[in-house]
Design a protein around this motif. Structure first.
Motif, short mmCIF file in Angstrom:
data_model
loop_
_atom_site.label_atom_id
_atom_site.label_comp_id
_atom_site.label_asym_id
_atom_site.label_seq_id
_atom_site.Cartn_x
_atom_site.Cartn_y
_atom_site.Cartn_z
N ILE A 198 -1.43 5.44 2.80
CA ILE A 198 -0.76 4.78 1.68
C ILE A 198 0.76 4.80 1.87
O ILE A 198 1.44 3.78 1.69
N PHE A 220 2.04 2.36 4.52
CA PHE A 220 2.02 0.97 4.05
C PHE A 220 3.23 0.71 3.15
O PHE A 220 3.92 -0.31 3.29
N ILE A 237 2.75 -8.24 1.65
CA ILE A 237 1.65 -7.52 0.99
C ILE A 237 0.44 -8.45 0.84
O ILE A 237 -0.69 -8.09 1.19
N ILE A 294 2.81 -2.90 -6.18
CA ILE A 294 3.02 -2.32 -4.84
C ILE A 294 4.47 -2.54 -4.40
O ILE A 294 5.12 -1.63 -3.87
N LEU A 325 -4.24 -0.14 -2.94
CA LEU A 325 -4.15 0.21 -1.52
C LEU A 325 -5.36 1.01 -1.05
O LEU A 325 -5.78 0.88 0.11
N LEU A 368 -7.80 -1.52 -0.25
CA LEU A 368 -7.48 -2.18 1.01
C LEU A 368 -7.99 -1.40 2.21
O LEU A 368 -8.54 -1.97 3.16
#
Length: 393
Positions: A204, A207, A222, A241, A275, A278
Motif C-alpha cells: 500500500i 503505491f 490511479i 487515494i 488498494l 486492487l
C-alpha cells in the motif's frame, strides 16, 4: 462415413488416450486418495476412496475405467482407500491454491481465451508478490498446473507445511484475499513507517508513494492502474487515494510539515480499502482452507474441454504458456458436426465465438460444420450444442 453421438465419441477418444497413458509422477502416490468421474448419461457422481500402490496400477485402473475426469487428494493418508474419512488416518496435506476465472469478477464476462489470460496473470501475481516475496518460498518449491479448464493450481509439497491445520490454511487464504485486514492498524504502519518494507504495508505504501510522484497526473495514473488489473474504482475512491498520497508525500518533506492539512480518518480508510481490493489475490479460499481436498491429476484430460491437465515446470513456462495451443492433445482429424439451434447472445456462445483453439477459430453456426476433432470436443463439452458427429474416414 459414420455418425455417432458426441458422448460415444468422447468415450472412444478417452479410452484410446488412457490405453497409452503415461502417468505423471507425484509425491506420495501410495498415500493419496484417488477418484474419478465416469462417463455416464444418468449421473456424474464421483467414484472415490481408491488407493493405488504403483504407477502401473494407476495406468491399468484408468485404462479399465475410462474416466471423464481424474482426481487425487492433496492429503496424505495411512489408509487412503478407507470409505470413511475418519478411518483414513490423515498424515498431512499439501498447501494448495486455486485460481479460476469463475472466481475473478472481471474475468467472468470475458471471452474464453481472455478468461484464461486473466487467470494466468492472477497466478503470476499470487506467486511473485505473495508466495515468493511475502512467504519466502523459492521457485523450486512450487508445483504449477493448468487445470484443463478455466484456471491454474499451485501446490506446495514441502514436508514442513504438510501438518498445517485447517485454521492455519484459512488464515493464509484470508491474508492473500485481504480479508479482515485491520485498516486502522495498516494506516498506522503506513504513517509511522513501521513494517513498510514487508507485506501489505509495503504494498500500500509503495503505491501511495508512487502516486504522489505522478502529480499533477495522479488521478489518471490511479485510474489506469485499477483499469489495467480490471478492478472497479469509483471517483470518490480515486480522489481519496490521491488525497492520502499527497498527504503522505508532503508529510515526508520536513519543510512543510507544519502546514499540511490533515486527512479525515474515513478518507484514509476509503483509500486503503480500495488498494486492498486492487492487490488482493482472487483465490478460491475454500480450496486453500481444505486439508482434504481432491484436485485434478496432472497428465489427465479435463472432462469438459478435452484439454490436457498440464504441469508447468517454472515461472518462465507459466509466462510463455498458451493453454489453447499447448494443452491440445486430442487428434486433429477433421470431422463434421451437427450444431443445434442456439441463442447467439447466450453467455457461453459469446464466450467461445472468436476463440482460437489449436489451428481452429470457433465461429458457431447452426447446421453442419467441419472442424478438428479436438475443437468438436471442446465445443461440445462447454455448450452441449453438438447433437451428432460425422466421422469422414
Amino acid at each position: 462415413m459414420r455418425v455417432v453421438k458426441p458422448e460415444t465419441l468422447l468415450r472412444v477418444l478417452y479410452r484410446k488416450y488412457y490405453e497409452r497413458f503415461k502417468p505423471e509422477r507425484i509425491e506420495g502416490l501410495k498415500a493419496r486418495e484417488w477418484a474419478y468421474i465416469p462417463f455416464s448419461e444418468s449421473s456424474e457422481t464421483m467414484v472415490r476412496h481408491i488407493g493405488v500402490r504403483s504407477y502401473d496400477e494407476l495406468r491399468r485402473l484408468l485404462a479399465e475405467r475410462v474416466p471423464k475426469s481424474v482426481y487425487y487428494s492433496t492429503a496424505y493418508y495411512v489408509n487412503p482407500s478407507a470409505s470413511k474419512m475418519e478411518e483414513k488416518g490423515w498424515i498431512g496435506a499439501d498447501l494448495v491454491f486455486d485460481i479460476d476465472a469463475d472466481h475473478i469478477p472481471w474475468a467472468r464476462s470475458k471471452r474464453y481465451d481472455e478468461m484464461l489470460e486473466i487467470a494466468k496473470k492472477e497466478m503470476i501475481h499470487l506467486i511473485e508478490n505473495f508466495i515468493m516475496e511475502d512467504f519466502g518460498f523459492s521457485e523450486r518449491s512450487l508445483k504449477i498446473t493448468f487445470s484443463g479448464g478455466r484456471g491454474y493450481h499451485l501446490k506446495i509439497t514441502e514436508y514442513e507445511i504438510r501438518r498445517l491445520s485447517a485454521s492455519a490454511r484459512k488464515e493464509i487464504a484470508d491474508y492473500l484475499y485481504g480479508s479482515d485486514i485491520d485498516l486502522d492498524m495498516l494506516i498506522s504502519h503506513i504513517e509511522s513507517g513501521v513494517y513498510t518494507d514487508f507485506g501489505w504495508p509495503k504494498r500500500i505504501y509503495s503505491f501511495l508513494e508512487e502516486a504522489y510522484k505522478k502529480y499533477p497526473n495522479t488521478r489518471d495514473w490511479i485510474s489506469k492502474r485499477f483499469k489495467e488489473r480490471g478492478v472497479e474504482i469509483s471517483e470518490d475512491e480515486v480522489k481519496a487515494i490521491e488525497t492520502y498520497a499527497n498527504y503522505l508525500g508532503l508529510k515526508a518533506l520536513s519543510s512543510v510539515r507544519g502546514s499540511i492539512k490533515s486527512v479525515p480518518r474515513g478518507e484514509k480508510r476509503k483509500a486503503v480499502e480500495a488498494l486492498v481490493r486492487l492487490f488482493r489475490v482472487e483465490i478460491d479460499k475454500v480450496v486453500t482452507g481444505d486439508s482434504k481436498r481432491l484436485i485434478r491429476y496432472p497428465s489427465s484430460l479435463h472432462g469438459k474441454t478435452g484439454l490436457y491437465v498440464k504441469s508447468l515446470r517454472s515461472l518462465d513456462d507459466l509466462h510463455e504458456f498458451n493453454p489453447l495451443e499447448d494443452a491440445v492433445v486430442l487428434p486433429s482429424t477433421e470431422v463434421r458436426v451437427l450444431i443445434k439451434s442456439f441463442d447467439k447472445s447466450s453467455p457461453i456462445v459469446r464466450a467461445i465465438n472468436g476463440v482460437r483453439i489449436g489451428e481452429y477459430e470457433i465461429e458457431l453456426s447452426e447446421g453442419v460444420m467441419s472442424m478438428p476433432l479436438y475443437a468438436a470436443v471442446f465445443i461440445y463439452g462447454l455448450t452441449r450444442l453438438i447433437s451428432s458427429v460425422m466421422i469422414l474416414s
